[in-house]
Write a protein that holds these residues in place. Structure first.
Motif, mmCIF file in Angstrom:
data_model
loop_
_atom_site.group_PDB
_atom_site.id
_atom_site.type_symbol
_atom_site.label_atom_id
_atom_site.label_comp_id
_atom_site.label_asym_id
_atom_site.label_seq_id
_atom_site.Cartn_x
_atom_site.Cartn_y
_atom_site.Cartn_z
ATOM 1 N N HIS A 1 0.807 -1.213 0.000
ATOM 2 C CA HIS A 1 0.000 0.000 0.000
ATOM 3 C C HIS A 1 0.848 1.275 0.000
ATOM 4 C CE1 HIS A 1 -3.641 -2.287 0.464
ATOM 5 N NE2 HIS A 1 -3.172 -2.898 1.534
ATOM 6 N N ASP A 2 2.034 1.231 0.632
ATOM 7 C CA ASP A 2 2.876 2.430 0.639
ATOM 8 C C ASP A 2 3.331 2.794 -0.767
ATOM 9 O OD1 ASP A 2 6.031 0.864 1.633
ATOM 10 O OD2 ASP A 2 4.315 0.087 0.510
ATOM 11 N N ASP B 1 1.596 5.008 7.147
ATOM 12 C CA ASP B 1 2.832 5.749 7.395
ATOM 13 C C ASP B 1 2.693 7.183 6.881
ATOM 14 O OD1 ASP B 1 3.035 4.319 4.714
ATOM 15 O OD2 ASP B 1 4.656 5.796 4.543
ATOM 16 N N SER C 1 3.580 8.059 3.013
ATOM 17 C CA SER C 1 2.547 7.735 2.027
ATOM 18 C C SER C 1 1.380 8.704 2.118
ATOM 19 C CB SER C 1 2.050 6.305 2.234
ATOM 20 O OG SER C 1 3.103 5.372 2.140
ATOM 21 N N HIS D 1 -5.026 3.828 -0.308
ATOM 22 C CA HIS D 1 -3.822 3.033 -0.033
ATOM 23 C C HIS D 1 -3.012 3.639 1.114
ATOM 24 C CE1 HIS D 1 -4.048 0.040 -3.200
ATOM 25 N NE2 HIS D 1 -4.364 0.975 -4.076
ATOM 26 N N ALA E 1 -1.753 1.911 4.481
ATOM 27 C CA ALA E 1 -0.330 1.820 4.812
ATOM 28 C C ALA E 1 -0.067 2.400 6.195
ATOM 29 C CB ALA E 1 0.501 2.549 3.763
#
Length: 674
Positions: free
Chosen positions: A154-155, A192, A195, A186, A190
């Protein structure tokens, strides 16, 4: 009752089987998503250091590559090459960028690994985007996006979907919004901050683009979205690798305030610009610094605080010159802004000084831009040639393998018995003959493809050069534009409404004429004369009606003849700027333009006279004796290209004889009639 029980029992079995299958599928997907090797992690860690220490970044990535080769892990090797390629983009090293991206992509064709193929396609898509090959960039990035989606990376999906969203802008707003929203989905999965920043900037850009036709509610929505983005950036600054994204968020939020309801929320606007400037200086991000200074200076200029605006731009130039490298684009931009401020302050002495420096850095910027365009064109051509050569080599290797296998089979047949030797020999000879004919045909086809590709490339370059010529023809002198608008503004402020409206109409008509004629290969002489009249009358306004002009045509000249557009205006500009403008105030200028038909050469002779200070005195005023105006250079290049079909095309500039013809300069243009 027994029948009912039997049916329920069957349903329970099917339900249990479905749950088991679903569990196995989810387990497989999770295992794929988490199957990141230690070497890939090492390469990713090295890649994340590219903004802080490029030497250490490349060192770590090459160490990971060496381990992958030592362990004979083709998947990790491809991923390492892809990371090295993406790092070279940061270093602006096109040669190494192409090498690593090509290596990763063509190695991936021999390995059936999703992550390796995804990284290779991502590197190639990034390369094609860098060299401005948008169609190919979209193809590769969509391929990478599809592959990363399969393994739930996803990142990576968030970053690639954001890049795809930008590539579809502005041609397809629907797809821009689609991929921006997918990037957000996404990024949320993810989790993070890196992202999330990529995705939020892409979606924020889409929301901002829609404000042109939106309402105040849409603007508030966009502001709220970017305020949340900035909040995420501030909380996770250390975790966000691409620091430029933080600066972009501040810049976009500040810019949004200028597009909202008036009066402007000055406090929030300046606060976000200041934060963007701090980020730019802290992490040495040139584009963020340029944007922040530009927005602040523009705001102060619009507000009428010219002195403070001049200080802002001057500080920006001072900071740039203190750095170990020179950013010609940034310096040209800031000096252009200082020119604008000088015009508004009516400080023409400062304007002249800033204009000299602007011209210097603008020419350097133009040369860099041209060199970059040619380098990208060469890169696209070499990339296509390399792909064709690789396909040819792969075909030859495949044929060699087939021939080798065939040799083993024939040797085995010969060992069985001499009885079949003649027959085997006969069929083998016939096979090789057919194979040779096939290879010759394939080689001929490959050569034909190469010729077609070269022809297509030449045609594309020719079309691009034609477009560039049109763009060059459409340029108007920024000095003239700024001064004309400044004078019109001054008349409006002095409440001279009627002449202001008259001159504004002339300026609008001139702009439309230049835009329309820049799209044409030829125009009539009558159209050219009308354009010249509008241009000269605006120059008269600019110089406070300090000169006169006259345009005369010989009886042999017909107004409907076709000539190349915008050839004469650059010389009128030079006559005004370098001949009449430096004259003493008590002397009235005069520009005379004569058209005459040359029957021998079948061309139009245009003679331009002015009573200015002349060539010798004009050169003494310049700081650089070798300087030639860009407009004259472009006109010379255009006439040079016409000389293939019209050998007499060209122009001549000379000094007027003070004793017989008076003071000033004469330009004689030999214009081909098309």
């Amino acid at each position: 009752m027994r029948q009912i029980f039997s049916i329920d029992h069957s349903k329970q079995k099917k339900t249990g089987l479905f749950i088991l299958v679903l569990f196995l599928v989810l387990f497989t997907i999770n295992s794929q998503a988490q199957s990141i090797s230690a070497i890939e992690k090492m390469a990713g860690q090295g890649y994340n250091k590219r903004f802080y220490d490029t030497i250490v970044s490349i060192k770590i990535q090459k160490k990971a590559l060496a381990l992958a080769i030592k362990n004979n892990s083709k998947e990790d090797e491809i991923i390492c090459y892809a990371y090295l390629a993406l790092t070279q983009r940061r270093l602006i090293n096109l040669k190494e960028y192409i090498h690593y991206a090509d290596t990763a992509y063509y190695l991936s064709k021999k390995v059936n690994k999703i992550r390796a193929n995804a990284y290779a396609a991502y590197a190639m898509g990034s390369l094609k985007s860098y060299i401005e090959d948008k169609p190919q960039a979209l193809n590769y990035l969509l391929e990478a996006y599809k592959l990363f989606s399969k393994v739930n990376a996803h990142d990576q999906c968030a970053k690639i979907a954001s890049d795809i969203s930008y590539l579809f802008s502005p041609a397809s707003p629907t797809k821009v919004g689609k991929y921006a929203r997918e990037a957000m989905a996404h990024a949320n999965k993810a989790g993070d901050p890196e992202s999330q920043m990529y995705a939020r900037l892409a979606l924020g850009s889409y929301l901002t683009d829609n404000l042109e036709t939106g309402t105040e509610a849409d603007w508030k929505k966009a502001v709220g979205f970017f305020e949340k983005t900035v909040s995420i950036a501030e909380k996770n600054e250390k975790k966000i690798v691409s620091k430029s994204n933080i600066g972009v968020a501040y810049i976009n939020l500040a810019d949004l305030y200028t597009k909202g309801p008036q009066p402007l929320n000055e406090k929030e606007f300046l606060k976000n610009l200041e934060k963007a400037t701090v980020i730019a200086k802290k992490y040495n991000i040139k584009i963020i610094y340029r944007s922040a200074i530009g927005l602040k200076g523009y705001y102060l200029t619009q507000k009428g605080n010219y002195a403070q605006a001049e200080v802002v731009f001057a500080d920006g130039i001072k900071y740039q010159k203190s750095l170990p490298y020179t950013d010609n684009y940034l310096l040209a931009t800031f000096y252009s802004c200082l020119k604008d401020v000088s015009v508004k302050r009516n400080d023409f002495k400062a304007y002249y000084a800033y204009d000299t420096l602007f011209t210097k850095y603008n020419q350097l910027k133009y040369k860099e831009s041209t060199q970059s365009m040619l380098q990208n064109a060469d890169a696209r051509y070499e990339s296509s040639q390399k792909a064709e050569r690789i396909k040819k080599l792969e075909l030859e290797n495949e044929l060699q393998q087939k021939n080798k296998l065939l040799g083993y089979i024939i040797a085995g047949v010969l060992l069985i018995g001499l009885v079949f030797m003649y027959r085997s020999y006969y069929y083998r000879q016939r096979y090789y003959q057919n194979r040779e004919d096939f290879l010759k045909q394939e080689q001929a086809n490959s050569e034909l493809k190469m010729q077609l590709m070269e022809k297509e490339t030449i045609e594309n370059l020719s079309a691009r050069l034609s477009l560039e010529r049109r763009l060059l023809r459409s340029q108007m002198d920024p000095h003239f534009i700024f001064n004309a608008l400044g004078n019109i503004q001054s008349m409006i402020l002095q409440k001279d409404t009627i002449p202001a409206v008259s001159y504004l109409n002339k300026f609008a008509r001139l702009t439309r004429q230049v835009l329309e004629q820049s799209r044409k290969e030829t125009i009539s002489l009558e159209e050219e004369i009308n354009t010249l009249k509008n241009y000269i009358e605006l120059q008269q306004l600019r110089l406070n009606n300090g000169f006169d002009y006259c345009i005369e045509c010989d009886e042999t000249v017909e107004n409907h003849i076709s000539i190349p557009p915008l050839l004469i205006q650059p010389f009128i500009e030079n006559a005004v700027e370098h001949g009449l403008k430096p004259m003493e105030n008590n002397t009235r200028g005069l520009i005379e333009i004569y058209f005459k038909y040359d029957e021998t050469r079948e061309s139009l002779i245009c003679t331009i006279k002015d009573n200015g200070i002349g060539l010798t005195a004009s050169r003494k005023l310049k700081t650089d004796n070798t300087h030639q105006s860009l407009s004259t250079t472009i006109t010379n290049e255009r006439l040079s290209k016409m000389q293939k079909e019209n050998p007499d095309a060209g122009f001549q500039v000379k000094e007027r004889d003070p004793e017989t013809d008076g003071q000033g300069c004469i330009v004689i243009l030999n214009i081909p009639i098309l």
